[in-house]
Design an enzyme around this catalytic site. Structure first.
Site, PDB file in Angstrom:
ATOM      1  N   CYS A   1       0.827  -1.204   0.000  1.00  0.00           N
ATOM      2  CA  CYS A   1       0.000   0.000   0.000  1.00  0.00           C
ATOM      3  C   CYS A   1       0.862   1.254   0.000  1.00  0.00           C
ATOM      4  CB  CYS A   1      -0.957  -0.003   1.185  1.00  0.00           C
ATOM      5  SG  CYS A   1      -0.176  -0.200   2.780  1.00  0.00           S
TER       6      CYS A   1
ATOM      7  N   HIS B   1      -1.804   1.460   7.390  1.00  0.00           N
ATOM      8  CA  HIS B   1      -2.187   1.422   5.993  1.00  0.00           C
ATOM      9  C   HIS B   1      -1.931   2.784   5.376  1.00  0.00           C
ATOM     10  CE1 HIS B   1      -4.564   0.352   2.469  1.00  0.00           C
ATOM     11  NE2 HIS B   1      -5.191   1.509   2.604  1.00  0.00           N
TER      12      HIS B   1
END
Lengths: 322, 1063
Positions: free
Chosen positions: A13, A267
């Site tokens: 990510c 994230h």
């Protein structure tokens, strides 16, 4: 063109977010498209080439997202492993350096440097005599503290920038050796801004090391503006540039790489303003959606919601008078 | 709206693009049209993925089947014939082209839909661009629309995520099955090419499963990101609502409807709970199948925590105090509560999600974390402090916990140290003590358990109505300035208020009480009064300046609130219709009137009298500069008997020739008086002779006599015969009278001081009694009332000196004036003889002047003794003048008064006196204010009855103490009840010392007592005002040309007073 996502191929990510920031920057893609294609043996490990391939795949394909698998393998060969959580700021430097190293054409290397590097002059002045050391240095990102020396929260991005360029006295343990005095003396360290690039990268130091190895994420609110004018932020003696250079120090927010979660695990996603459409998009791996400034503002942070998306890297783009 | 419908409604240029899109497309537009809804419902993008061939094939075949169904349902009309043909052809073509590659078809449809959306966006943006000059909706509603749009988007995305999730389930089931069937690591078949192929297929399935898992996760990350923004927007709206509620509490404008917020919060909450369920289900999938580097293992815990954080935050902020604590009858001024009186408060959970089988309990606590302030009072909530959260039968009602009929009681143990500011023990006075009520709710829904809590705005707890005004000042100050709604220590160091902010809040006060705010000029005058100069944007007003006593003897706020009270009770309509200029300084007033013709007047509020209104007019003498005259301000006690328009209408001025004239001709700027006030004059009754021919027609008017070299003119109450030929007494206007305003304390303002003397010693309490007949509405109009008044007047004349020095000039030199009133008193007798000379009328005028004084006397130390004297004569006169048979219906009342008066004269036992006051109470039945004067009447009365000794009484009675406290700064006057005791001892000492001194002599002594009080107890100017020269009915500083002469009492017949009377 419709924005295309990148699949997460194993904790990518962070990489995906940075790649999107690169690809959405037309100044960068203009350089990337002009690279020389390496010989087949080197293709697999050539980062610029793999990035170009990926970009092509994203632009020609009609899929909503593509797999950055080859690039990920390629990076793995350069010790950027898969399935490892990276710090976005760190990965940005690594990626950029790999790009620069593997671009063969010197004019492209120069263009790439011009696009991203910040020129700063550091002054170290002995407080005893008037001895002064000047040092020109270049930076890819401005690492901005979000707390001041007394651990008080800085209120806005502008404050962070001002604080960054504030002269600092080096006393006590931090004293430096002065050639002229022949001993360690207190020094005044100051930074002066010489030149700013087309794409300015700001790094908010939200991860702070508290005692021992524990890393803490500072999630408090830190608003950043859509438009940044360095002439209003910095004082006259914090700059060392002529007026025409300074006149160009006006920026517009281009991208935000935001982090959610804990310092140890989280994230990344990227908010990027399309330079052609002037619309904001949020790139969440394979998922891309159009968003508004309100959503971007949401990454200012909030003390009591520590897991939420908070801006970590900010990319500003020079404004050009139309 | 469905996408296809939207596409069809596009402008022509964009429609052209759509046609082009479909012109070369393998999917004919007819099919798109025919199956529009179904096509849009499917996830073609997903199906187009290379590894999900089953999905694409399934969709492709479904489409063909549906197309077939569609064909079958078509009729046989001509139009439909062509459509049928086209569809059938499309079906064949599609089948031929995509049978082998359904992914291609899925990709085709996905791209078409995407392209449609792009055109749609362009078209809509273009449409907006075209209509940009058209006024965009208000930003507020724009915000609402944005929230609604985002909510809709959130729900669509959520549905999308659910679809992806179901697809993931399918993939996992498929993989699971194949895995269990084909995977046989035990039997060594690694050389079997068939097995290797199976393994490869399995590997591919696992890959697609992993991909789908990551896809779902990315979707959820995105969803959470969007809901964060949405929540941020909702929090902003809620913040706005809180501000509006706070403003509304202060009387400001604002809409505090919670309905939209409730809907939004509920929708978002629902969505988040749904997402939570999805995450749970995702974890279940992980339980069944997991593999190395399973993204679910790594990412779901974080997602769940992030979601939990959001949900918690949402729910916590969704618990709000919908109705701040307020007592039912003080609806305009919430947040001031009185001990022992009921109040209510209501909290609401904006997320309307609950489990019907689970009862959630809400609790309330008062001052859960009391601030560390010395002497901070502690309270208990007497009624039940817990309640089950009511869901309401209809979904509209929402989740509400409504606490009604709450009462507060102070905790006993705290009393010892409470001090209540009277002796400065605690740093905060009662009205600056802020209290909080906290609501807590044990929330449980879908396995989520949370303790929610919310806190009211700080409120002030008073024990007596007379603290109400200053309590409200505290509420205003807090809500105007505090940034922390829980800052209970706010008044430890209250910040100053910026003038613009204060001006706004003051404006709201007038807006809410009298329905018209303050004009710019009004505010300018107020600012100059507060700040001493013209206000600037940076001017600030300090809290003491606003609420503590100023040089005028009362605080700015007390003054302003007095005016508010006056407006509300008596002058609302005039104020609303802008007939009262109101806040005009003297300087400004002169400037305004100077250029106007003689007789132009304006109405303004007195600056020296609490709750007083006055009019000033200009006169241009033949020579010299213009002169300005202002009448002694009218307060509620006068307006209660006579409305201001009537006063203006009947106002008379005695000129040299003794011909009364009304000097008020034009209302500023130049409206003729009757034109301006005509609509407000009360109706003069057209006399029906038969009804009241026994009596003279009579009405109350007010006149002034001109006194040279003085600003204000004196005024007396006149009982004028309206019609001299008829000479009928007419009980005019009495019906409209408000009960009991006169001598009796208005709970908020100027009335308070009158309570003080009432508590100081019994005689004062008694002193109210003579005034009583004037108060009772029935008495005024009846001849008996007249008689009694005359009686009083008579007496008053003799003792006027001490009471009302300004009346003196007229009365004292003419002791024979005492006679004509007797004549007047007899008037009712001799109806036929109407020849009351104008001169007599003149004298009559004087007498009720005494009446006016008497009314005040009730509350005034200085006058009170004189009244005792009065009383003695009063009874004589009364007995002489009133003949019971003439006033049959008043029989019950009058003797009561008499009885009481006899008490005064004969036995002076305090207790009996007070028993007499029970009669007073009977007398005053129906007048509520009176009862309040007597501190809920019962309290004082019973207390007084219970204890023979006044000293004990004051020591022991908490209520009296509270009474005292409430009256502005009487606290300081009476730092402790002990001091009162001393005072009384001093009084007592005076009594016996003078032996059988008459009341007069004691009356003389009283002022000196007051003086000594002033010295020894640091009598604040505020209280001095109440006792002394600031009394509204005593000379004002401006016109105190006449000294207060007390020696006049020497003429007074001595009263027998026993020292033991005060024991």
């Amino acid at each position: 063109t419709e924005a295309v996502g990148l699949y997460n191929v194993g904790e990518t990510c962070c990489l995906n977010s940075l790649l999107q920031v690169f690809f959405m920057n037309i100044h960068f893609t203009r350089i990337l498209r002009r690279i020389t294609v390496p010989s087949p043996a080197w293709r697999r490990s050539n980062v610029p080439y793999q990035m170009l391939l990926l970009l092509e795949k994203m632009q020609c394909g009609k899929c909503k997202a593509v797999w950055p698998t080859e690039l990920a393998y390629c990076l793995a060969e350069h010790r950027v492993k898969l399935f490892v959580q990276y710090d976005a700021a760190q990965l940005f430097l690594t990626l950029w350096n790999l790009l620069k190293k593997q671009m063969k054409k010197p004019e492209l290397v120069e263009e790439l440097s011009d696009l991203y590097t910040i020129h700063i002059r550091e002054h170290l002045a002995c407080q005893n005599c008037s001895f002064e050391i000047k040092n020109n240095s270049t930076m890819l990102t401005l690492p901005l503290p979000v707390l001041d020396a007394n651990s008080h929260r800085l209120k806005t991005l502008e404050h962070c920038l001002q604080y960054f360029f504030l002269p600092e006295e080096l006393t006590g343990q931090n004293m430096c050796f002065c050639q002229q005095c022949g001993r360690e003396t207190p020094f005044l360290q100051s930074r002066k801004l010489v030149q700013l690039p087309e794409t300015l990268t700001l790094h908010l130091k939200r991860f702070c090391f508290e005692r021992s190895s524990y890393t803490l994420k500072l999630s408090h609110s830190l608003p950043f503006p859509q438009e940044l004018d360095f002439r209003e932020i910095l004082t006259e003696n914090q700059c060392q540039a002529d007026d025409s250079e300074k006149a160009s120090w006006q920026y517009e927010l281009f991208a935000v790489v935001a982090h959610s979660g804990y310092s140890s695990w989280g994230h990344y996603c990227a908010y990027i303003r399309s330079l052609t459409e002037c619309r904001w998009y949020c790139f969440n791996d394979s998922h891309v959606c159009q968003v508004s400034w309100d959503d971007v503002k949401c990454t200012y942070g909030r003390s009591n919601l520590s897991l939420r998306e908070t801006a970590y890297l900010l990319f500003y783009m020079k404004k050009h008078p139309q | 709206m469905a996408q296809w419908q939207e596409v069809q409604s596009l402008a022509n240029t964009y429609l052209e693009q759509v046609h082009q899109l479909y012109a070369g497309s393998a999917l004919p537009m007819a099919v798109r049209q025919c199956l529009a809804a179904w096509i849009e419902d499917q996830n073609w993008r997903q199906a187009a993925e290379p590894l999900s061939s089953g999905h694409a094939r399934m969709l492709f075949h479904s489409l063909l089947v549906l197309l077939g169904e569609c064909l079958g349902s078509l009729g046989s009309g001509h139009e439909e014939f062509m459509l049928k043909h086209n569809l059938r052809k499309a079906q064949r073509d599609l089948q031929a082209e995509f049978e082998k590659k359904p992914e291609g078809f899925a990709n085709l449809v996905a791209n078409l839909l995407q392209e449609e959306r792009r055109i749609l966006r362009l078209g809509q943006a273009g449409g907006q661009g075209g209509s940009a000059p058209a006024p965009s909706p208000a930003p507020e509603s724009g915000r609402e629309q944005q929230i609604q749009r985002r909510l809709a988007e959130f729900h669509t995305a959520l549905q999308e995520a659910e679809r992806s999730f179901r697809h993931l389930e399918d993939l996992q089931d498929a993989f699971d099955f194949c895995y269990k069937v084909h995977y046989r690591p035990a039997d060594n078949r690694s050389n079997d090419p068939g097995y290797i192929q199976e393994l490869q297929a399995l590997q591919a399935k696992l890959q697609s499963l992993d991909r789908q898992r990551r896809e779902v996760l990315a979707q959820m990350q995105q969803l959470l990101g969007r809901s964060e923004t949405l929540q941020e927007l909702l929090q902003e709206e809620l913040g706005g609502w809180r501000l509006r509620q706070q403003r509304l509490c202060l009387g400001g404008p604002g809409d505090t409807n919670l309905r939209p917020l409730e809907t939004w919060f509920t929708e978002l909450g629902q969505g988040l709970f749904q997402l939570r369920q999805l995450l749970r289900a995702l974890q279940d999938l992980r339980q069944k199948v997991t593999y190395e580097r399973d993204p679910l293992v790594a990412e779901t815990p974080l997602l769940e925590q992030r979601l939990q954080e959001q949900l918690t935050h949402l729910l916590k902020s969704a618990f709000v105090v919908e109705q701040q604590p307020s007592t039912p009858n003080a609806s305009r001024r919430p947040l001031v509560l009185r001990t022992a009186s009921k109040f209510s408060a209501r909290a609401r959970l904006l997320v309307r999600l609950h489990d019907r089988n689970h009862h959630m309990e809400a609790r309330i606590h008062i001052d859960r974390d009391p601030p560390n302030i010395k002497g901070f009072r502690k309270f208990n909530i007497l009624t039940s402090s817990s309640k089950t959260l009511l869901a309401g039968d209809s979904p509209q009602e929402g989740l509400v916990c409504d606490f009604q009929y709450l009462t507060l009681k102070e905790q006993k143990e705290s009393r010892a140290g409470k001090g209540k500011g009277s002796s400065g023990e605690g740093p905060l006075v009662v009205t600056e003590e802020l209290h909080l009520i906290t609501f807590t709710l044990a929330y449980a829904y879908c396995g989520l358990e949370l303790e929610l809590e919310t806190t009211t705005l700080p409120f002030v707890i008073i024990s007596n109505n007379n603290q109400f005004s200053s309590a409200w000042a505290s509420i205003l100050w807090f809500n105007m300035l505090s940034s922390d709604p829980k800052a209970q220590q706010f008044f430890s160091s209250p910040p100053p208020a910026p003038w613009p902010r204060l001006a706004e809040v003051l404006n709201w006060q007038f807006q809410s009480v009298a329905e018209r705010g303050l004009s710019r000029d009004n505010l300018l005058m107020l600012a100059e009064k507060l700040l001493g100069s013209k206000p600037s944007q940076d001017s600030t007003v300090t809290w003491p300046k606003f609420s503590k006593d100023g040089p005028a003897g009362f605080s700015f706020w007390a003054w302003l609130d007095g005016i508010l009270g006056l407006l509300q009770e008596h002058l609302k309509q005039l104020w609303k219709d802008e007939l009262i200029l109101g806040f005009v300084s003297r300087k400004q007033e002169k400037k305004l009137l100077k250029s106007k013709c003689t007789g132009t007047f304006l109405l303004r509020f007195s600056e020296s009298v609490l709750g007083g209104v006055t009019f000033t007019w200009v006169e241009h003498p033949e020579k010299g500069s213009p002169t300005f005259q202002a009448v002694d301000p009218y307060t509620a006690s006068e307006l209660v008997s006579l409305a201001l328009p009537d006063i203006i209408h009947d106002y008379q001025m005695m000129v040299e020739e003794n011909i009364p004239e009304n000097p008020l001709k034009y209302l500023y700027p130049s409206t003729p008086r009757d034109e301006a006030f005509g609509p407000y004059y009360s109706q003069r009754q057209k006399e029906t002779l038969s009804d009241s021919q026994k009596y003279l027609n009579r009405r109350l008017i007010r006149v002034s006599s001109r006194q040279p070299g003085k600003w204000q003119t004196e005024e007396e109450l006149v009982v004028a015969t309206e019609n001299l030929e008829m000479l009928q007494l007419q009980p005019r206007g009495q019906g409209t009278q408000q009960a009991g305003g006169l001598a009796l304390p208005q709970p908020q303002t100027s009335g308070t001081p009158q309570v003080t003397p009432g508590c100081l010693g019994t005689p004062q309490g008694v002193a109210t009694s003579p005034g009583v007949p004037q108060v009772t509405p029935e008495c005024l109009g009846t001849p008996q009332g007249v008689a009694s008044r005359l009686g009083i007047a008579q007496v008053t004349a003799t003792c006027l000196g001490t009471l009302q020095p300004r009346g003196l000039g007229m009365l004292q030199p003419q002791p024979q004036n005492l006679e004509p009133p007797r004549v007047a008193a007899g008037v009712p007798d001799i109806q036929g003889t109407l020849h009351v000379a104008p001169g007599a009328v003149g004298t009559v005028q004087v007498l009720p002047g005494g009446l006016g004084m008497l009314q005040v006397g009730a509350g005034d130390l200085g006058t009170l003794q004189g009244q005792q004297g009065t009383v003695a004569v009063y009874t004589e006169t009364l007995q002489g003048a009133v003949e019971p048979p003439r006033v049959p219906e008043e029989k019950g009342t009058l003797p009561a008064a008499l009885r009481e008066l006899e008490l005064l004269q004969g036995s002076r036992d305090v207790q009996e006196l007070l028993q007499g006051s029970r009669d007073v109470q009977e007398l005053l039945q129906g007048s509520r204010d009176v009862q309040e004067l007597l501190q809920g009447s019962q309290d004082v009365q019973e207390l007084l009855q219970g204890s023979r000794d006044v000293q004990e009484l004051l020591q022991g009675s908490q209520d009296v103490q509270e009474l005292l406290q409430g009256s502005q700064d009487v606290q300081e006057l009476l730092p402790e009840s002990q001091d009162v005791q001393e005072l009384l001892q001093a009084l007592e000492g005076l009594g016996p010392g003078s032996g059988s001194l008459g009341a007069l002599e004691e009356a003389e002594l009283m002022p000196s007592v007051v003086e000594s009080l002033e010295e020894s107890f640091q009598l604040s100017p505020g209280s001095a005002a109440l006792l002394d020269h600031h009394d509204p009915f005593l000379p004002q500083p401006e016109d105190s040309a006449l000294p207060a002469v007390s020696s006049l009492f020497t003429d007074f017949p001595p009263l027998q007073l026993d020292a033991s009377d005060f024991q």
